[in-house]
Structure formats: C-alpha cells, structure tokens
Design an enzyme around this catalytic site. Structure first.
Site, PDB file in Angstrom:
ATOM      1  N   SER A 254       0.840  -1.192   0.000  1.00 56.27           N
ATOM      2  CA  SER A 254       0.000   0.000   0.000  1.00 56.27           C
ATOM      3  C   SER A 254       0.871   1.237   0.000  1.00 56.27           C
ATOM      4  O   SER A 254       2.078   1.175   0.227  1.00 56.27           O
ATOM      5  CB  SER A 254      -0.908   0.016   1.224  1.00 56.27           C
ATOM      6  N   LYS A 255       0.232   2.352  -0.235  1.00 57.30           N
ATOM      7  CA  LYS A 255       0.940   3.628  -0.307  1.00 57.30           C
ATOM      8  C   LYS A 255       1.658   3.927   1.014  1.00 57.30           C
ATOM      9  O   LYS A 255       2.731   4.496   1.041  1.00 57.30           O
ATOM     10  CB  LYS A 255      -0.082   4.725  -0.628  1.00 57.30           C
ATOM     11  N   ARG A 256       1.027   3.510   2.086  1.00 59.42           N
ATOM     12  CA  ARG A 256       1.562   3.863   3.394  1.00 59.42           C
ATOM     13  C   ARG A 256       2.952   3.278   3.639  1.00 59.42           C
ATOM     14  O   ARG A 256       3.757   3.838   4.339  1.00 59.42           O
ATOM     15  CB  ARG A 256       0.608   3.420   4.507  1.00 59.42           C
TER      16      ARG A 256
END
Ligand code: GLU
Length: 477
Positions: A254-256
């Site tokens: 994910s982006k995180r």
C-alpha cells in the site's frame, strides 16, 4: 461481433499510477500483443468526489514513459469511444432504466441517517455492513409518493438473496460466492452519476471486451457484475484476476508502506525497462529461469495460463539489483540520456560530452538508481569537503611534497594525459620515494575528496588540467 480479442486497462485517475496498476496494464498489453488482439485504455472517472486535477494527464504520460501503447483510448480515439466514462453518462442512464423496467434494479430512498443507523446495527451484531433491502419491494404508489416529494434516491442492484454463484476465473479457476454475502450494490448515486460497477459492466459490453484482466481486489465484485450481464442478457467476458502484490512482511502493498507510484520510481532513476521486467515477473513467469526480458521478449513469452494464484512479494532489493544490472548492461548512450536530467537538476555543468559519458560510465557501475549519479559526480563539481582525518592526511609532509611535485609538473606540461600521469606516478615513487598507500590515496583524496573512487587518469581527465592544478594548489600550505 468479431472474434477479435479485446482487453482493457480501466484505471480510475487517482493522481498517480500504482505499481500494481502498472502490472495490470502490462499484463493486458502483453496478452493483446501475444494473441494479436486490441489493448484499450478506458478512464473510469465517474466518481466526481475523487476528482484530482491533472491526474489523467499524469496517467497518460506515465503509460507513455513506460512504452505501453494502447490501440484505442483517450487522445487516440477508436470506434468504441468516448473512452472517458464521464462522457458516457447518458449511455448508463439508458441502461439503468432498462434494469428498473426489468425489476433487477430498484430505487432506494433511504436517507444517509437511516443508512448510518443500519451500519451501526450491523456492527453491533458483528455482521458485515450490508444494506438490509428495505426498499427492495416498495409499491408503485410508495415510489411515486417519494418521487412527488422530491426525495433523493439511489438505484440499487436487486441481487438474489439465496443460493450461490459459481464462475470460472482464468487464474483462480472455480470460484463460488454465496448470494447472501453479496450487497445490493448502488448502481447510480443520488447525484445521478453511475458507480464503477454499472459503468464498468456496460462499457466492457459495449466496447466488446473479451477478457477482464485486473487485480484480485475486484474478485468479490464479480457476482454483481455477472448478475448485471445476466440481467441485460449479455455474454460476460472471461475473468482473470491477478494475485495481490505484497510487502516483504506479506501485508498488502500500500501507499503507506513506501512508494508505490510508478512516477516516483521513474524519478528516482529506475529505468522503464527495469520496471517493466520486474513487474512482469510479479505473478508470472515463463517455463525456465530467464530473468531478463525486453518488452518485445515479454510479448512473445507471456501467457495467462502461467499467472500465479498466490500473492507476489514486491522485493525492493531485487528491484535495486535488477536496476543496477540494467544500468550496467544497457547501451551507455541510452543511460547517459536518461541521466542527463539529474545533472541538469543538480545544475552540474558538463564540460564536454566525452567527459560526461566517462562520468556516467564510471557511475553506472557503482549505483543502483540514476538519482545517485549526481551524488557520485558531486566531487567533480564544486568544492570538496574534508574531514579532520582527511586534513591530517592532506597536511602530512609526504602529501605536501607530492602535491607540489604534481602541480608543478602538470603546469609545465602541454597536455594532461594518461602517459603523463603514469610518468608522474613512476617518478613519485623513484624520485620522491612516495609509493603505495602514501601515493594513491592522498592524490585521490586531493582531487576527488575520497581515498576511494575512480582511477586517477579518469578523475584527472574529467576535471581537466586547470582544475587539477587548482585543486592541488589549494591544498599546498
Ligand atoms: N476502475 C477500476 C480501478 O481503478 C478498474 C477495475 C477493473 O478493471 O474493472 O481499478
């Protein structure tokens, strides 16, 4: 309808292209190439609340940078356009009316407050939050009453409530869902815009898509989509859901957890060639153990049958390694062109092309990604910085003798070339009796700022005669 195979990449423009979406686009592209079909780009931009300025442009540019050319799409056209869903609203309106007439969709007048309450109740009972269907069977009169009052409504799909649905997915093979786990999906929102599900199915049908190749996160949507196809009396495309991309700790990428935007990778100096090669192998491989593929080779080797079921770990270390391999093994001219923008950004003026190529050639053997090239080249531009330890070496008697000797002899010579350097190295040893670790490291440190680095002739060649003398003189006390 022809027998042509037609696949599509259907991104929602979120502002950047996720590496997972790059894989989806690539697999669609490769499959089309492999079978001589068509690769279509469709922009799924019906969600007005998620509108991001410049997102589409960015997406198109990134696909271009990656060399994934589509046969039909925005800015390209084609006989199945428009290829922006936001320009197709009238089409969806017509089809949703058909569903209302057939009774497989219904108007739902529940207010946001009612829906919130429903959600809370589900949560309290630890049930999946799902619409309870209270508007499924409103009478003609009740509906007209709401409409007369101007009550807002959404249109929902009236999915079966019992039994199960089984379908065949090219990757997952036989897949079964229980209908009671499937929500009455909203097809048209209260602002009149269609949701992804309606627009996606209608467009896949109208655009004569034969294979839906997309990420596994869409698998649970398939029952709703198949129900829509059935309601319209259409033949559904073949389904092909690609395995999830995972972080090394096996959580969903994910982006995180770091960068996932293709443009960020490109900006850091991962080559498009590397990214395509790397991403192609996330979930697919040919028989045998070939690891390096050009796009043309992938077009020949690719097959849907060899896509893995299980998730693929996005291994940064492998990506770095692979990019290093591409940097070293790709034609120097190409690498030098890719590298140019980093020099420009750092405002490093390149004295001449020969030196520039030389510099890139040394650098590419020592870096993993091109944005490191300027850090590597930094000692050639601007002032060198020395630590206290460096200063001790540079101030030592033998180093001082050395610098004077070199500065004078170079100044007296007509040209600073390899021959002269070798002669001075020899004479330093014989006449000054300075050799080994008292010879090379101080010279390199004086000119390059580090005892380790490129060969002396290379350093001197890149710096040029005047700058070499200048650097020595600055250090002479
Ligand atoms: N618009 C969807 C997305 O952004 C496309 C999913 C599909 O390919 O059906 O991922």
């Amino acid at each position: 309808m022809s027998n042509e195979i037609r696949v599509r990449f259907a991104p929602s423009p979120t502002g950047y292209l996720h590496v997972g979406s790059l894989r989806t686009a690539l697999y669609n592209y490769l499959y089309a190439k492999k079978v001589g079909g068509k690769f279509i780009l469709r922009i799924e931009d019906t969600d007005q609340t998620r509108y991001v300025d410049g997102a589409v442009e960015n997406l198109l540019n990134t696909l271009k940078a990656m060399g994934l050319e589509y046969d039909e799409g925005p800015d390209k056209g084609g006989e199945f356009g428009p290829y922006y869903q936001s320009e197709r609203t009238e089409i969806y309106n017509k089809y949703v009316q058909e569903l209302l007439d057939k009774g497989t969709a219904y108007r739902c007048f529940c207010t946001p407050e009612e829906l919130d309450k429903m959600r809370e109740e589900c949560k309290a009972k630890r049930l999946d939050t799902r619409y309870d269907g209270r508007c499924r069977n409103l009478t003609e009169n009740e509906i007209n009453e709401h409409l007369k009052n101007g009550d807002k409504y959404v249109i929902r799909l009236k999915v079966p409530k019992e039994g199960e649905i089984t379908f065949y997915d090219v990757v997952r093979e036989k897949v079964t869902f229980q209908w009671d786990t499937v929500d009455d999906q909203v097809l048209v929102k209260s602002d009149g815009f269609p949701t992804y599900h309606l627009a996606n199915v209608v467009d896949d049908h109208l655009m004569e898509i034969t294979h839906v190749i997309r990420g596994e996160e869409w698998l649970p949507s398939v029952p709703k989509h198949l129900f829509l196809y059935e309601s319209f009396g259409w033949k559904p495309p073949k389904m092909c859901h690609l395995p999830l991309l995972l972080n090394s700790d096996k959580s969903k990428l994910s982006k995180r957890q770091g960068d996932v935007a293709v443009e960020d990778f490109l900006n850091k100096g991962y080559l498009p060639e590397t990214l395509l090669n790397f991403v192609a192998l996330l979930g697919w491989h040919a028989p045998g153990d070939q690891e390096f593929y050009t796009l043309a080779e992938l077009e020949k080797a690719f097959s849907l049958k060899r896509i893995n079921k299980s998730g693929s770990v996005f291994d940064m270390e492998k990506l770095n390694w692979m990019n290093g391999q591409y940097l070293r093994n790709t034609d120097l001219k190409i690498i030098a062109e890719y590298a140019r923008k980093y020099f420009e950004k750092a405002e490093y003026h390149i004295p001449n092309e020969k030196h520039y190529f030389e510099l890139v050639d040394i650098a590419r053997n020592r870096i993993h990604k091109l944005d490191e090239v300027t850090e590597f080249a930094k000692p050639f531009f601007g002032e060198l910085e020395f630590s206290d330890e460096d200063k001790t070496i540079l101030g030592s008697q033998s180093a001082q003798t050395l610098f004077k000797f070199w500065a004078e002899n170079i100044a007296d010579s007509t040209e600073l070339n390899e021959e002269l350097i070798n002669e001075l190295l020899k004479r330093s040893a014989q006449e000054l009796e300075i050799k080994g670790k008292n010879l090379y490291p101080p010279l390199r440190l004086a000119l390059y700022g580090s005892a380790h680095g490129p060969e002396l002739p290379t350093i001197m060649d890149i710096l040029g005669k005047d700058e070499v003398i200048n650097r020595f003189q600055k250090l002479i006390k």
